[in-house]
Design an enzyme around this catalytic site. Structure first.
Site, PDB file in Angstrom:
ATOM      1  N   HIS A 189       6.527   6.425   0.735  1.00 34.22           N
ATOM      2  CA  HIS A 189       6.894   5.837   2.030  1.00 34.22           C
ATOM      3  C   HIS A 189       6.231   6.613   3.175  1.00 34.22           C
ATOM      4  O   HIS A 189       5.798   6.034   4.160  1.00 34.22           O
ATOM      5  CB  HIS A 189       8.416   5.816   2.200  1.00 34.22           C
ATOM      6  CG  HIS A 189       9.100   4.934   1.189  1.00 34.22           C
ATOM      7  ND1 HIS A 189       8.685   3.650   0.932  1.00 34.22           N
ATOM      8  CD2 HIS A 189      10.162   5.142   0.358  1.00 34.22           C
ATOM      9  CE1 HIS A 189       9.458   3.106   0.000  1.00 34.22           C
ATOM     10  NE2 HIS A 189      10.357   3.999  -0.369  1.00 34.22           N
ATOM     11  N   ARG A 196       5.454   2.654  -6.188  1.00 39.66           N
ATOM     12  CA  ARG A 196       4.563   2.718  -7.369  1.00 39.66           C
ATOM     13  C   ARG A 196       3.416   3.678  -7.141  1.00 39.66           C
ATOM     14  O   ARG A 196       3.010   4.413  -8.043  1.00 39.66           O
ATOM     15  CB  ARG A 196       4.035   1.315  -7.716  1.00 39.66           C
ATOM     16  CG  ARG A 196       5.032   0.500  -8.542  1.00 39.66           C
ATOM     17  CD  ARG A 196       4.617  -0.933  -8.626  1.00 39.66           C
ATOM     18  NE  ARG A 196       4.792  -1.586  -7.335  1.00 39.66           N
ATOM     19  CZ  ARG A 196       4.163  -2.700  -6.975  1.00 39.66           C
ATOM     20  NH1 ARG A 196       3.294  -3.269  -7.796  1.00 39.66           N
ATOM     21  NH2 ARG A 196       4.397  -3.236  -5.807  1.00 39.66           N
ATOM     22  N   ASP A 219       3.774  -3.527   0.532  1.00 45.62           N
ATOM     23  CA  ASP A 219       4.421  -3.271  -0.759  1.00 45.62           C
ATOM     24  C   ASP A 219       3.620  -2.274  -1.596  1.00 45.62           C
ATOM     25  O   ASP A 219       2.396  -2.238  -1.510  1.00 45.62           O
ATOM     26  CB  ASP A 219       4.552  -4.607  -1.519  1.00 45.62           C
ATOM     27  CG  ASP A 219       5.526  -4.493  -2.687  1.00 45.62           C
ATOM     28  OD1 ASP A 219       6.347  -3.550  -2.702  1.00 45.62           O
ATOM     29  OD2 ASP A 219       5.460  -5.345  -3.591  1.00 45.62           O
ATOM     30  N   LEU A 276      -1.354  -5.240  22.367  1.00 45.82           N
ATOM     31  CA  LEU A 276      -0.862  -5.655  21.043  1.00 45.82           C
ATOM     32  C   LEU A 276       0.655  -5.687  21.065  1.00 45.82           C
ATOM     33  O   LEU A 276       1.289  -4.761  21.582  1.00 45.82           O
ATOM     34  CB  LEU A 276      -1.338  -4.644  19.980  1.00 45.82           C
ATOM     35  CG  LEU A 276      -0.796  -4.859  18.557  1.00 45.82           C
ATOM     36  CD1 LEU A 276      -1.444  -6.090  17.914  1.00 45.82           C
ATOM     37  CD2 LEU A 276      -1.055  -3.635  17.678  1.00 45.82           C
TER      38      LEU A 276
HETATM   39  C1  FPP Z   1       7.780  -1.449  -0.135  1.00 42.95           C
HETATM   40  O1  FPP Z   1       7.310  -0.593  -1.126  1.00 42.95           O
HETATM   41  C2  FPP Z   1       7.927  -0.689   1.070  1.00 42.95           C
HETATM   42  C3  FPP Z   1       9.092  -0.452   1.694  1.00 42.95           C
HETATM   43  C4  FPP Z   1      10.402  -0.966   1.245  1.00 42.95           C
HETATM   44  C5  FPP Z   1       9.120   0.412   2.884  1.00 42.95           C
HETATM   45  C6  FPP Z   1       8.000   0.170   3.841  1.00 42.95           C
HETATM   46  C7  FPP Z   1       7.953   1.280   4.763  1.00 42.95           C
HETATM   47  C8  FPP Z   1       6.861   1.900   5.167  1.00 42.95           C
HETATM   48  C9  FPP Z   1       5.474   1.487   4.799  1.00 42.95           C
HETATM   49  C10 FPP Z   1       6.986   3.023   6.059  1.00 42.95           C
HETATM   50  C11 FPP Z   1       6.372   2.658   7.351  1.00 42.95           C
HETATM   51  C12 FPP Z   1       7.339   2.493   8.363  1.00 42.95           C
HETATM   52  C13 FPP Z   1       7.006   2.136   9.591  1.00 42.95           C
HETATM   53  C14 FPP Z   1       8.068   2.048  10.609  1.00 42.95           C
HETATM   54  C15 FPP Z   1       5.632   1.826   9.995  1.00 42.95           C
HETATM   55  P1  FPP Z   1       8.226  -0.357  -2.412  1.00 42.95           P
HETATM   56  O2  FPP Z   1       9.017   0.876  -2.202  1.00 42.95           O
HETATM   57  O3  FPP Z   1       8.996  -1.585  -2.692  1.00 42.95           O
HETATM   58  O4  FPP Z   1       7.136  -0.117  -3.477  1.00 42.95           O
HETATM   59  P2  FPP Z   1       7.256  -0.491  -5.016  1.00 42.95           P
HETATM   60  O5  FPP Z   1       7.230  -1.983  -5.119  1.00 42.95           O
HETATM   61  O6  FPP Z   1       6.029   0.138  -5.564  1.00 42.95           O
HETATM   62  O7  FPP Z   1       8.514   0.133  -5.536  1.00 42.95           O
END
Ligand code: FPP
Length: 244
Positions: A38, A25, A21, A132
């Site tokens: 992302h 931000r 998460d 893994l």
């Molecule tokens: C949450 O952060 C993150 C996500 C919804 C996307 C997670 C995806 C990745 C880390 C990309 C990696 C992908 C792979 C396949 C390894 P948020 O956008 O909710 O952050 P926020 O709470 O700050 O808005």
């Protein structure tokens, strides 16, 4: 089957679940568009995956997209789907080289054809990996996964926690045993489970990091595994030396 031995119920290797998460931000704080968060998040994930086997992690489940994330702005959803597709193709050779078996968990009926092809390619090409088991949760909801597994139960079979865990881990399709989660990590400062691995985390040790996911490093990961090794896990029992 070889994987039954390596990932079997006797395996002593750890299962780590990660809620990645804070991408959005992280980007917003830097005045960047959210998609760059992302993109950096995917880089952070790559490093964590590389580190996992060195920390005795045998199964790593990362939460990339929850079923509720479809409610985000369509542009962000499209960017994420493109990122997953690119990531899957890009990482296949790395995974094969490092003995990583990749599985995508969650619903598949809402993906477009090109993402389904990327998933199929990644899973097929990496299926011999035995170092893994990397599970990427996309369009995932733990409650839906539990419901789907429950629908497969029939009263002529033994109904037990073990049987249910195997159904939930889709062991009959993959031949790979998915043990309960030992360590659950959430970055981004929030302290909630967000419908992630609810059954599998029954006795997980929980770790929360205030770092946004793109800032989370292999050192942070290693530190958490080290802290975990010092925790006493009692699974509802009392310590053997306790006076009762
Ligand atoms: C949450 O952060 C993150 C996500 C919804 C996307 C997670 C995806 C990745 C880390 C990309 C990696 C992908 C792979 C396949 C390894 P948020 O956008 O909710 O952050 P926020 O709470 O700050 O808005």
């Amino acid at each position: 089957m070889a994987n039954d031995i390596l990932f079997g119920p006797e395996q002593k290797k750890l299962h780590v679940g990660i809620i990645m998460d804070g991408n959005g931000r992280w980007a917003q704080r830097k005045g960047l568009p959210r998609f760059m968060g992302h993109r950096e998040g995917a880089e952070a994930a790559r490093k964590i995956i590389e580190t996992a086997p060195t920390l005795d992690v045998g199964t790593l489940t990362i939460y990339a997209f929850s079923s509720d994330n479809w409610n985000r702005p369509p542009r962000e959803v499209a960017t994420l789907m493109n990122l997953f597709r690119t990531y899957l193709y890009k990482e296949v050779n790395n995974c094969i080289r490092n003995g990583i078996r990749m599985s995508i968990i969650g619903r598949r009926d809402r993906f477009d054809e090109s993402l389904l092809e990327a998933i199929d390619h990644a899973e097929t090409e990496t299926q011999k990996g035995s170092v893994l088991h990397l599970r990427v949760a996309v369009d995932y909801s733990a409650r839906d996964a539990i419901l789907r597994a429950a629908l497969q139960l029939n009263t002529s079979q033994e109904i037990s926690r073990e049987v249910f865990s195997r159904l939930l881990g889709e062991e009959k399709y993959t031949g790979v045993h998915v043990p309960d989660v030992d360590i659950l990590i959430r970055s981004g400062g929030e302290k909630r489970l967000s419908d992630f691995l609810l059954w599998e985390c029954a006795y997980a040790e929980l770790f929360f990091s205030n770092k946004m996911w793109p800032e989370f490093t292999s050192g942070d990961f290693s530190e958490i595994v080290n802290q975990f090794s010092k925790r006493e896990r009692r699974f509802g029992r009392v310590h053997e030396t306790a006076v009762v």
